[in-house]
Structure formats: structure tokens, C-alpha cells
Design an enzyme around this catalytic site. Structure first.
Site, PDB file in Angstrom:
ATOM      1  N   THR A 225      50.506  46.814 -22.309  1.00 43.23           N
ATOM      2  CA  THR A 225      50.770  48.253 -21.873  1.00 43.23           C
ATOM      3  C   THR A 225      49.787  49.637 -22.690  1.00 43.23           C
ATOM      4  OG1 THR A 225      51.301  48.595 -24.257  1.00 43.23           O
ATOM      5  CG2 THR A 225      53.018  47.238 -23.293  1.00 43.23           C
ATOM      6  N   LYS A 226      48.585  49.257 -22.440  1.00 41.18           N
ATOM      7  CA  LYS A 226      47.603  50.418 -22.449  1.00 41.18           C
ATOM      8  C   LYS A 226      47.829  51.074 -21.455  1.00 41.18           C
ATOM      9  CE  LYS A 226      48.321  50.135 -27.291  1.00 41.18           C
ATOM     10  NZ  LYS A 226      48.105  49.538 -28.637  1.00 41.18           N
TER      11      LYS A 226
END
Ligand SMILES: *Cc1c(COP(=O)(O)O)cnc(C)c1O
Length: 394
Positions: free
Chosen positions: A185-186
Site C-alpha cells: 500500500t505504500k
């Protein structure tokens, strides 16, 4: 609206044909574990953030843990961090045997409050771990000054902060060491993965050795032409190395990071415009020079003024086909931390008050501007204000 293809997830990585081709080349090369692509990715990251050393590992959690170990943190020591972070930041302190000590956050940025940190420093304190919440830098001057005057190390949790700048400097080149996350998700994605950056050669070497069983530096080369079968074990290390398949993704992600960041900034600006002046909705505050990486776009929903609880707000967003998240449940309120260290509700009032209102909206380069507008319309509808001028598009 419940058809799954209509659902806008809270996060989704942007990966292209370039990443796929690089992974395929890696498979063909036969280097499935740590190999030349990890070394190349380390080189690219250290050039990018402007630091001397970078060590690729399998997560930000591992980078934080190994850095604490390499700094010599252990039983009897204390490490200070923010309660408003992902549990990993505090768990790694526990894993070294040290005591996690929290310092409350600033109400504006939700970053750790340097004045509160100063109050928590004791003779046992060894390290401060500031977390650049949502992608906005902490007050590093104040934290570094405090650390210097009290003989402490600063280990930055930059899981949200690849591309964050502080007074013109890239995060990753500021404190004693910095840990990045490349989790799915980064802002930069290798699936799972992390990196430690530092200007301290000895620290970098220790982390590298600890990440691969404690074997001496170039042990991974033993399967290449330059390698030999011999290796020496200097310490009982761990197994936290990155793989070349992950580094392949990272190399190509780094080539598109500026383009991805431009979209994040554009979407954050659209949210700032479209959600301005709504009753009970507080938008994220950018503190100083604006070197924000916009990992998260975190709004605060005030139940009284907005006429809806944060929990119901999240449910209504879901009904409208939009995923959201909450960053974070304050660490000291988790059962283990309450039971083990005696933390309780009321210990960190600023973090707790904010937590009850926090909602992270979708913000990622894989989204389209239409999807950003859909989120804006949903929020406006939920608080009963309707669309901004002409924004309604059936
Ligand atoms: C995601 C995250 C981590 C952990 O990253 P991993 O790479 O999954 O280990 C640590 N700290 C913060 C603040 C995070 O958001």
C-alpha cells in the site's frame, strides 16, 4: 453500487509492463534471492535520498528492528516513539527487550511532539523513533537538537515518507538512520520490502550482517563467479534480506516515483478544494515547507458538527462504494501494551482525541481524477452539502 468492479478500494498499487518485464528478466537470470538487483536498488535509493549507505531488507519492520539491534538497544533501555503509528514501530522496540515509551502528538500534523518527547527522556532512553505521519516530516530540528543534547540516536520510521522533504532535505538523509517500507500500500511498492539508509558505515554494516544470519558482508556472492564457499559468522543474525524479485519491482517503481508523486499531489489538491469548509470535516494540515509525500489523506470527522459518527461515516462511504481506513489505533490502547506496561486511556489525550475522528480517504496514483471526484461527492453527500459547483456527474 455493490458490484465489486465499482468498488473503489482504499489502496491499490500501480505496477506496469516495465515492472513485469524486469521481474521476468530476474526469473531468467536465476537470482531469486539476494543478488545483483538488490545491490543496484540499494545504490539507486541511496542516490535518491542522498545518503551514503542503504541496506535492502524484507520489510520496514525488519529495518527498524535491525537498526535498533545494531544501535545496541536491549533490556533495560527505553525507546521513545509516537502512539499514533502502526503497531510495528512499537513491536520492534519490545522485541529488543527495551521498553516502548510514548510521547503524544501535535494536534495539527499528528506527528510526535518534540516538547512531549523531551518530557519522556530518562537516563535509560537510547533512541527516539519519529514517524513521518501520512508523509509529512516531523519537526526534525527540534528532535535532532534534543537527541544531540541528551546523547540519543534518532531512527526515523519513514514508512510513509519516501519523497518527503524537510527544509529542502530528503527524508532518509537526516537522522542517524531511516527505515522505509515498500509494502503493497505504500508510495513505492515491492510487495513486501524495506530499506535502511544511513551515513554511518558501521551501522550499515551491522544491519547488513544481521539481516543475513550474521554472515560476513559478501556471503551472498558465494554463488557467483567471484564467490567462494567460505563465510564467517560474526553474530547470531536473522533472515531479513530482500530478494532480487522484489528489487526488480523497486527499480522500476523508482523510475516512476516522480510521476506517481505528481498524481498524489494533484489528487490531494483536488481533495483540499472539493472538501473545503464542510461542517465537522477537518482537512489535513500542512505545517511548514510543504514537503509532503501525501502517502495518506487523513480527514477528521467530528461527530457533533458533522452530524454523523466516524463509524457511520465509514459505513456510508462503503455503501457508496468507497473503501477507507483508519491510521491508527493508538498503540498504547492495544491489549498487550495496556497489560504489559500499564498504559491506559487518557495517557495520550491528543492522539486519542484525533483517533476517534480519523478517516483515511483513498489516495493513490492508480486512481483517476473521476474517482477522486466520486470520493469528494460521497463525502459531501454524507455531510449533507451536495456537490461543489458542477461537480455532479451522474
Ligand atoms: C507500513 C508501516 C510500517 C511497516 O512496514 P512493513 O514494510 O510492512 O514492515 C511501519 N511503520 C509505519 C508507520 C507503517 O505505516
Amino acid at each position: 453500487m455493490s458490484k465489486s468492479e465499482d468498488f473503489l478500494p482504499y489502496a491499490k498499487p500501480l505496477l506496469g509492463l516495465e515492472e513485469a518485464a524486469e521481474v521476468l528478466d530476474t526469473l531468467k537470470s536465476g537470482w531469486l534471492s539476494r543478488g545483483p538487483r538488490c545491490t543496484k536498488f540499494e545504490q539507486r535509493i541511496l542516490q535518491f535520498v542522498g545518503t551514503k549507505y542503504a541496506v535492502a531488507v524484507n520489510s520496514c519492520t525488519a529495518a527498524l528492528f535491525l537498526a535498533l539491534k545494531a544501535m545496541g538497544v536491549g533490556p533495560g533501555d527505553e525507546v521513545i516513539t509516537t502512539p499514533l503509528t502502526f503497531i510495528a514501530t512499537a513491536n520492534v522496540i519490545v522485541h529488543t527487550g527495551a521498553r516502548p515509551v510514548f510521547a503524544d502528538v501535535e494536534p495539527q500534523t499528528l506527528n510526535i511532539n518534540a516538547g512531549e518527547v523531551a518530557k519522556k527522556v530518562s537516563p535509560r532512553t537510547r533512541v527516539i523513533i519519529p514517524v513521518h505521519y501520512a508523509g509529512q516530516a516531523c519537526d526534525m530540528d527540534a528532535i535532532l537538537n534534543l537527541a544531540q543534547s541528551r546523547g540519543l540516536r534518532v531512527l526515523e520510521d519513514a514508512a510513509h515518507a519516501i519523497c518527503t522533504t524537510y527544509k529542502g532535505r530528503m527524508v532518509g538523509s537526516i537522522g542517524d538512520a531511516t527505515a522505509f517500507s515498500f509494502y503493497a500500500t505504500k508510495n513505492l511498492v515491492t510487495g513486501e520490502g524495506g530499506m535502511l539508509t544511513t551515513d554511518n558505515e558501521e551501522l550499515a554494516n551491522r544491519v547488513r550482517i544481521l539481516s543475513l544470519h550474521g554472515m560476513d558482508n559478501d556471503a551472498w556472492k558465494r554463488y557467483s563467479a567471484q564467490g567462494s564457499w567460505f563465510y564467517e559468522v560474526l553474530l547470531p543474525g536473522y533472515k531479513c534480506n530482500m530478494t532480487d524479485l522484489q528489487a526488480a519491482l523497486g527499480l522500476k517503481q523508482l523510475e516512476r516515483i516522480e510521476a506517481m508523486q505528481a498524481l498524489r499531489r494533484q489528487y490531494a489538491a483536488a481533495y483540499n478544494n472539493g472538501l473545503a469548509n464542510l461542517p465537522g470535516i477537518t482537512l489535513p494540515r500542512v505545517a511548514n515547507d510543504g514537503g509532503h509525500a501525501w502517502h495518506l489523506y487523513v480527514i477528521q470527522v467530528d461527530e457533533k458538527e458533522a452530524g454523523i459518527s466516524r463509524e457511520r461515516f465509514i459505513e456510508e462511504m462503503k455503501k457508496k462504494g468507497i473503501g477507507t481506513s483508519v491510521h491508527f489505533i493508538p498503540v498504547h490502547l492495544h491489549t498487550y501494551y495496556k497489560n504489559t506496561y500499564g498504559y491506559k486511556e487518557g495517557d495520550f489525550p491528543v492522539a486519542e482525541k484525533a483517533f476517534k475522528k480519523l478517516v483515511s480517504l483513498p489516495l493513490y496514483p492508480r486512481m483517476t481524477m473521476q474517482e477522486v471526484q466520486k470520493v469528494i461527492k460521497a463525502v459531501r453527500d454524507i455531510v449533507g452539502i451536495g456537490s461543489p459547483d458542477g461537480g455532479d456527474e451522474s
